[in-house]
Design an enzyme around this catalytic site. Structure first.
Site, PDB file in Angstrom:
ATOM      1  N   HIS A 135      -7.942  -5.904   0.304  1.00  0.00           N
ATOM      2  CA  HIS A 135      -6.753  -4.770   0.608  1.00  0.00           C
ATOM      3  C   HIS A 135      -5.424  -5.661   1.212  1.00  0.00           C
ATOM      4  O   HIS A 135      -4.077  -4.671   0.392  1.00  0.00           O
ATOM      5  CB  HIS A 135      -6.936  -3.722   0.660  1.00  0.00           C
ATOM      6  CG  HIS A 135      -6.028  -2.284   1.097  1.00  0.00           C
ATOM      7  ND1 HIS A 135      -5.107  -2.020  -0.975  1.00  0.00           N
ATOM      8  CD2 HIS A 135      -5.186  -2.072   1.607  1.00  0.00           C
ATOM      9  CE1 HIS A 135      -3.918  -1.182  -0.248  1.00  0.00           C
ATOM     10  NE2 HIS A 135      -4.383  -1.508   1.233  1.00  0.00           N
TER      11      HIS A 135
ATOM     12  N   ASP B  17      -9.409  -4.949  -4.947  1.00  0.00           N
ATOM     13  CA  ASP B  17      -9.090  -4.058  -3.712  1.00  0.00           C
ATOM     14  C   ASP B  17      -9.834  -2.116  -3.994  1.00  0.00           C
ATOM     15  O   ASP B  17      -9.733  -2.394  -4.850  1.00  0.00           O
ATOM     16  CB  ASP B  17      -7.752  -3.786  -4.162  1.00  0.00           C
ATOM     17  CG  ASP B  17      -6.906  -2.899  -3.392  1.00  0.00           C
ATOM     18  OD1 ASP B  17      -7.168  -2.005  -2.750  1.00  0.00           O
ATOM     19  OD2 ASP B  17      -5.810  -2.856  -3.745  1.00  0.00           O
TER      20      ASP B  17
ATOM     21  N   SER C 286       1.040  -1.372  -0.023  1.00  0.00           N
ATOM     22  CA  SER C 286      -0.358  -0.167   0.062  1.00  0.00           C
ATOM     23  C   SER C 286       1.197   1.040  -0.025  1.00  0.00           C
ATOM     24  O   SER C 286       1.740   1.088  -0.768  1.00  0.00           O
ATOM     25  CB  SER C 286      -0.828  -0.150   0.994  1.00  0.00           C
ATOM     26  OG  SER C 286      -2.207   0.830   0.864  1.00  0.00           O
TER      27      SER C 286
END
Length: 435
Positions: free
Chosen positions: A410, A371, A284
Site C-alpha cells: 500500500h 495492495d 490513499s
C-alpha cells in the site's frame, strides 16, 4: 481454613470409648481438615469423691489406632450424598464456605465464544448509534506514528534541507507545513531560515503539493522516503498536516481537509512563477482530497498541470466495503445500513469516481497489485472511469500497475527504481530539472 471447637462431656467421651485415649481426632467434613483436639483422661469416681480432670497429652501411636472417632462411629460420619453445604456447626449455625466450581476446557471455550458473539453483535449497533466512531475510523488522525516525533525538527528524519512552518487557513486555526527544496540546493539550505526557503519558489524547479492519507503525520517514514526521492529528482515538495492531524489545530472533516489543501495550493501559487509547473500528489485517503481539490480548481478555470494518484479508490463507501477490517461484517445482513450509512451521515464521501468527470488536467494512477488496504481493482475502476470522462478527453490519463512480486503493497511504491522514469515519461520535459 475453618478452626472448629468441639465440647464433649465426660459421659460422651466415656461412651465413645476414649477413656484411655490421650487425643481425639475429628475430621471436618467439608474441607477434609483433620483437627487434633487435646482432651482429658477421665477416671471413674472412687468412694463418691469428686472427679478431678487432669489434662494429659500423649504422643499419638499409629500402630494401635484403629481409626478416628468419626471413622468408628457411623452416626458421626458424613453420609454419602449428603451436601457439605448443609452441615451445621455447633449452635446450629450453618458453615457458609465459598462455593467452588471449576470450568473444564470445554466450558471455558463456550464462555469465550459467547463473549466474542456478544461483542460481534454489539459493534454494529454501537457504530450505528454513534456515527462519530465511524468517522474516527476513516480518518484515524489520532494514530500518530512514529510517537514522540517533534514535527518542528524535520532534521530528525534526515531532512536537512526542509523547513517547518505554519499557515492559518482560518482565524484561530493553524496547520503545520514542511517545505523540502530540491536535493541540488541542500548545501545552500544549511542554516537558512524561512525567508530563504520562500525565495527558492522563484526558481524553475517544479513544485509538488503532497496530500497524505489517514493515520500518522507529515513525518511518517514512508512519506519522508517519498519526499527524498522526489527531492532527488529536482522537485520542491510541500507537505502539510490537515486540521486535526499532527500539530495542526482543529478536527478532521472532508470539507475541512479540502479547504486546507485549497488554501495551501493558493498560498504556493502566489509565490510561483506563472510558468512554473505545479503538480498535486495524493496517496490513499489523500487521493480523495486531491480529486476534490483538482475538481474545485478545474471548476474555477485554474487546474494544476497534473495530478498523481497513488493507491486511489473510487469512493469511500466502496473502499470501506473492500477494506480488510470489514471482512468480518461484509456479509452481515444490513452491512450498508450499519456501517456505510454511518460514514455518509458524517458527510464523508471522497467521491473520486464522480470528481474525475469534472477534472481537466492529466491524471497518473500508481497502484500495487498486492495492495491489501485499497485493493487494486478499485484503482483500476477509477482509471476506467477517468478514461470515459468527457472533461479528460485530450488529456493524458495513465495507470501504472506494480506487480505483486515486487511487494510494494500500500505505501512502498517509492521503492520502485522505475518511479523516476515513470514520472519523467508522464510529466514530460518539465520534470527534467537542471542542477
Amino acid at each position: 481454613m475453618h478452626l472448629l471447637s468441639y465440647w464433649l462431656s465426660a459421659d460422651q467421651l466415656l461412651s465413645a470409648g476414649v477413656r484411655d485415649r490421650a487425643q481425639l481426632e475429628l475430621s471436618e467434613p467439608r474441607r477434609g481438615l483433620r483437627l487434633r483436639v487435646p482432651v482429658i483422661r477421665v477416671s471413674p469416681p472412687v468412694n463418691g469423691s469428686a472427679v478431678i480432670p487432669v489434662p494429659v497429652m500423649r504422643k499419638r501411636n499409629n500402630s494401635d489406632d484403629s481409626g478416628t472417632l468419626l471413622e468408628r462411629d457411623p452416626d458421626l460420619k458424613q453420609r454419602p450424598g449428603e451436601a457439605a453445604a448443609d452441615w451445621q456447626g455447633p449452635g446450629g449455625e450453618r458453615d457458609m464456605g465459598r462455593p467452588f466450581s471449576r470450568l473444564g476446557a470445554g466450558g471455558k471455550m463456550k464462555r469465550m465464544i459467547l463473549w466474542l458473539l456478544v461483542v460481534y453483535v454489539s459493534i454494529p449497533f454501537i457504530v450505528k448509534l454513534c456515527p462519530s466512531i465511524q468517522a474516527k475510523l476513516v480518518f484515524l488522525n489520532f494514530v500518530r506514528m512514529p510517537y514522540f516525533l517533534d514535527l518542528k525538527k524535520p532534521l530528525d528524519h534526515g531532512l536537512n534541507h526542509t523547513h517547518n512552518f505554519y499557515l492559518q487557513p482560518e482565524a484561530g486555526q493553524k496547520i503545520g507545513v514542511w517545505h523540502t527544496v530540491p536535493a541540488q540546493m541542500w548545501r545552500e539550505a544549511q542554516g537558512k531560515q524561512g525567508d530563504w526557503y520562500d525565495t527558492t519558489f522563484s526558481s524553475t524547479h517544479t513544485v509538488i503539493l503532497y496530500l497524505h492519507g489517514n493515520a500518522g503525520t507529515r513525518g511518517g517514514d514512508h512519506r519522508v522516503q517519498l519526499y527524498k526521492v522526489l527531492s532527488s529528482l529536482g522537485f520542491h515538495v510541500v507537505a502539510f498536516d490537515y486540521r486535526g492531524w499532527g500539530d495542526s489545530d482543529g478536527s478532521p472533516t472532508e470539507g475541512g481537509m479540502t479547504a486546507d489543501a485549497l488554501y495551501v495550493y493558493d498560498w504556493l501559487k502566489r509565490r510561483l512563477d506563472v510558468k512554473t509547473p505545479f503538480y498535486i500528489w495524493g496517496h490513499s485517503l489523500g487521493t480523495g482530497v486531491a480529486t476534490n481539490l483538482v475538481r474545485a480548481l478545474s471548476d474555477r478555470g485554474s487546474p494544476p498541470h497534473a495530478v498523481i494518484l497513488e493507491s486511489p479508490f473510487t469512493n469511500i463507501r466502496e473502499e470501506a466495503r473492500s477494506h480488510p477490517f470489514s471482512k468480518v461484517y461484509r456479509y452481515l445482513p444490513g452491512f450498508d445500513w450499519f456501517f456505510l450509512d454511518a460514514i455518509t451521515a458524517n458527510d464523508i464521501r471522497f467521491a473520486s469516481d464522480e470528481n474525475v468527470k469534472h477534472i481537466s488536467c492529466p491524471v497518473l494512477i500508481l497502484h500495487a497489485e498486492d495492495d491489501a488496504v485499497v485493493p487494486f481493482h478499485l484503482g483500476k475502476k477509477l482509471y476506467e472511469a477517468a478514461t470515459r470522462s468527457q472533461k479528460l478527453q485530450g488529456h493524458k490519463v495513465q495507470m501504472v500497475p506494480f506487480s505483486s512480486a515486487l511487494g510494494y503493497q500500500h505505501k512502498f511504491i517509492y521503492r520502485s527504481p522505475e518511479l523516476p522514469n515513470i514520472l519523467r515519461d508522464f510529466l514530460g520535459p518539465a520534470s527534467r530539472q537542471k542542477d
